[in-house]
Design an enzyme around this catalytic site. Sequence first.
Site, PDB file in Angstrom:
ATOM      1  N   ASN A   1       0.947  -1.214   0.181  1.00  0.00           N
ATOM      2  CA  ASN A   1       0.072  -0.052   0.095  1.00  0.00           C
ATOM      3  C   ASN A   1       0.901   1.337  -0.119  1.00  0.00           C
ATOM      4  O   ASN A   1       1.508   1.654   1.068  1.00  0.00           O
ATOM      5  CB  ASN A   1      -0.932  -0.001   1.189  1.00  0.00           C
ATOM      6  CG  ASN A   1      -1.783   1.189   1.351  1.00  0.00           C
ATOM      7  OD1 ASN A   1      -1.954   2.040   0.487  1.00  0.00           O
ATOM      8  ND2 ASN A   1      -2.379   1.362   2.516  1.00  0.00           N
TER       9      ASN A   1
ATOM     10  N   LYS B   1       0.112   4.225  -0.354  1.00  0.00           N
ATOM     11  CA  LYS B   1      -0.495   5.413   0.142  1.00  0.00           C
ATOM     12  C   LYS B   1      -0.171   6.537  -0.690  1.00  0.00           C
ATOM     13  O   LYS B   1      -0.225   6.375  -1.807  1.00  0.00           O
ATOM     14  CB  LYS B   1       0.058   5.576   1.688  1.00  0.00           C
ATOM     15  CG  LYS B   1      -0.200   4.354   2.484  1.00  0.00           C
ATOM     16  CD  LYS B   1      -0.022   4.572   3.966  1.00  0.00           C
ATOM     17  CE  LYS B   1      -0.485   3.096   4.795  1.00  0.00           C
ATOM     18  NZ  LYS B   1      -0.222   3.276   6.126  1.00  0.00           N
TER      19      LYS B   1
ATOM     20  N   HIS C   1      -9.455   0.980   4.792  1.00  0.00           N
ATOM     21  CA  HIS C   1      -8.360   1.045   5.516  1.00  0.00           C
ATOM     22  C   HIS C   1      -8.572   2.062   6.724  1.00  0.00           C
ATOM     23  O   HIS C   1      -9.461   2.841   6.566  1.00  0.00           O
ATOM     24  CB  HIS C   1      -7.390   1.634   4.724  1.00  0.00           C
ATOM     25  CG  HIS C   1      -5.876   1.568   5.181  1.00  0.00           C
ATOM     26  ND1 HIS C   1      -5.517   2.590   5.865  1.00  0.00           N
ATOM     27  CD2 HIS C   1      -4.871   0.800   4.938  1.00  0.00           C
ATOM     28  CE1 HIS C   1      -4.294   2.492   6.381  1.00  0.00           C
ATOM     29  NE2 HIS C   1      -3.689   1.219   5.701  1.00  0.00           N
TER      30      HIS C   1
ATOM     31  N   GLU D   1      -7.023   4.274   7.734  1.00  0.00           N
ATOM     32  CA  GLU D   1      -6.811   6.066   7.426  1.00  0.00           C
ATOM     33  C   GLU D   1      -8.332   6.525   6.791  1.00  0.00           C
ATOM     34  O   GLU D   1      -8.708   7.546   6.882  1.00  0.00           O
ATOM     35  CB  GLU D   1      -5.709   6.044   6.651  1.00  0.00           C
ATOM     36  CG  GLU D   1      -4.457   6.054   7.360  1.00  0.00           C
ATOM     37  CD  GLU D   1      -3.360   5.554   6.543  1.00  0.00           C
ATOM     38  OE1 GLU D   1      -3.099   5.580   5.278  1.00  0.00           O
ATOM     39  OE2 GLU D   1      -2.328   4.825   7.385  1.00  0.00           O
TER      40      GLU D   1
ATOM     41  N   GLU E   1      -5.355  -4.981  10.464  1.00  0.00           N
ATOM     42  CA  GLU E   1      -4.519  -3.688  10.547  1.00  0.00           C
ATOM     43  C   GLU E   1      -4.799  -3.147  11.742  1.00  0.00           C
ATOM     44  O   GLU E   1      -5.463  -2.235  12.130  1.00  0.00           O
ATOM     45  CB  GLU E   1      -4.383  -2.996   9.546  1.00  0.00           C
ATOM     46  CG  GLU E   1      -4.072  -3.552   8.145  1.00  0.00           C
ATOM     47  CD  GLU E   1      -3.513  -2.615   7.311  1.00  0.00           C
ATOM     48  OE1 GLU E   1      -2.438  -2.602   6.884  1.00  0.00           O
ATOM     49  OE2 GLU E   1      -4.100  -1.361   6.814  1.00  0.00           O
TER      50      GLU E   1
ATOM     51  N   GLY F   1       2.184   2.437  10.801  1.00  0.00           N
ATOM     52  CA  GLY F   1       3.237   3.626  10.674  1.00  0.00           C
ATOM     53  C   GLY F   1       4.002   3.824  11.929  1.00  0.00           C
ATOM     54  O   GLY F   1       4.562   5.069  12.201  1.00  0.00           O
TER      55      GLY F   1
ATOM     56  N   SER G   1       3.418  -1.936  10.514  1.00  0.00           N
ATOM     57  CA  SER G   1       4.686  -2.174  10.470  1.00  0.00           C
ATOM     58  C   SER G   1       5.420  -3.430  10.307  1.00  0.00           C
ATOM     59  O   SER G   1       6.152  -3.802  10.842  1.00  0.00           O
ATOM     60  CB  SER G   1       5.021  -1.787  11.895  1.00  0.00           C
ATOM     61  OG  SER G   1       4.703  -0.300  12.392  1.00  0.00           O
TER      62      SER G   1
HETATM   63  P1  13P Z   1       3.115   0.528   7.657  1.00  0.00           P
HETATM   64  O1  13P Z   1       3.605  -0.960   7.045  1.00  0.00           O
HETATM   65  O2  13P Z   1       3.745   1.718   7.311  1.00  0.00           O
HETATM   66  O3  13P Z   1       2.954   0.468   9.188  1.00  0.00           O
HETATM   67  O4  13P Z   1       1.603   0.493   6.990  1.00  0.00           O
HETATM   68  C1  13P Z   1       0.776  -0.384   7.182  1.00  0.00           C
HETATM   69  C2  13P Z   1      -0.287   0.001   6.477  1.00  0.00           C
HETATM   70  O5  13P Z   1      -1.378   0.881   6.805  1.00  0.00           O
HETATM   71  C3  13P Z   1      -0.679  -0.936   5.123  1.00  0.00           C
HETATM   72  O6  13P Z   1      -1.919  -0.648   4.520  1.00  0.00           O
END
Ligand code: 13P
Length: 260
Positions: free
Chosen positions: A12, A14, A100, A102, A172, A178, A218
């Site tokens: 992803n 982002k 997601h 976010e 997740e 993150g 992560s």
């Molecule tokens: P990170 O791997 O940067 O923690 O992000 C995970 C994520 O949100 C994947 O969709």
Amino acid sequence: MAAPRTPIVAGNWKMNLDRSRGVALATAVAGRRGEAAGVELVLCPPAVYVLPVAEALAKAGGDVAVGGQNASDKESGAFTGEVAPAMLLDLGCRYVILGHSERRTLYGETDAVVNSKTKAALAAGLVPIVCVGETLAEREAGRTTAVVTEQINGSLAGLDAASLEKTVVAYEPVWAIGTGKVATPEQAQEVHATIRGLLAGLSSAATAARVRIQYGGSVKPDNAAELAACPDIDGALVGGASLKADDFLAIAKAFAGRKA
Ligand code: 13P
């Protein structure tokens, strides 16, 4: 005996990279795809870069798939700024990430919205990657199972067995996204097993045994192997580490030897 599940590792991206860096990353991953043989690989660039990334992957040959990061629940019409699932499919996407954390927290997507988007994606011929996960406050309050249960039952409501089998679920935990704070394999496996039980409740144990459940939050090359060793972790949804071909491929490789 568990049903065989092909591991699936998705990147992803982002809202990162630009066109040339995205194309370079996709080309690098496609060129080294053999390092993670037997693992399905998916790259999810920002919507505006789906086409050049899909073209780069096609040019490189091989089977690395492209996915969107979000899609509308509408087919077409006056929805300014939205992208229809059929449009992603038209550009070469096979997958789309939906719900997601976010999008849930920053853009107010509820389980009902995610459910509607999931149905629209499936109807258009895309494979949805439906995300769920609890916040730190929810975990500390002992509410992880309750939160994930509500999200799974709400986001996947009304899907028939064939649709559920196709769908990928991503667990997740929000506190791990993150932050560099990965869930322990025990924490992740426990929730993955809970999710598989919920999927069985929505359909049957046989269907649930075929659904792939990714872990995200992560995931890095140095923690991927212990996650991949868990029986109900069928792949990873990778954020930050998916922006580097070396890291993304190392994570994917950790799932290559996984026995379902
Ligand atoms: P990170 O791997 O940067 O923690 O992000 C995970 C994520 O949100 C994947 O969709």
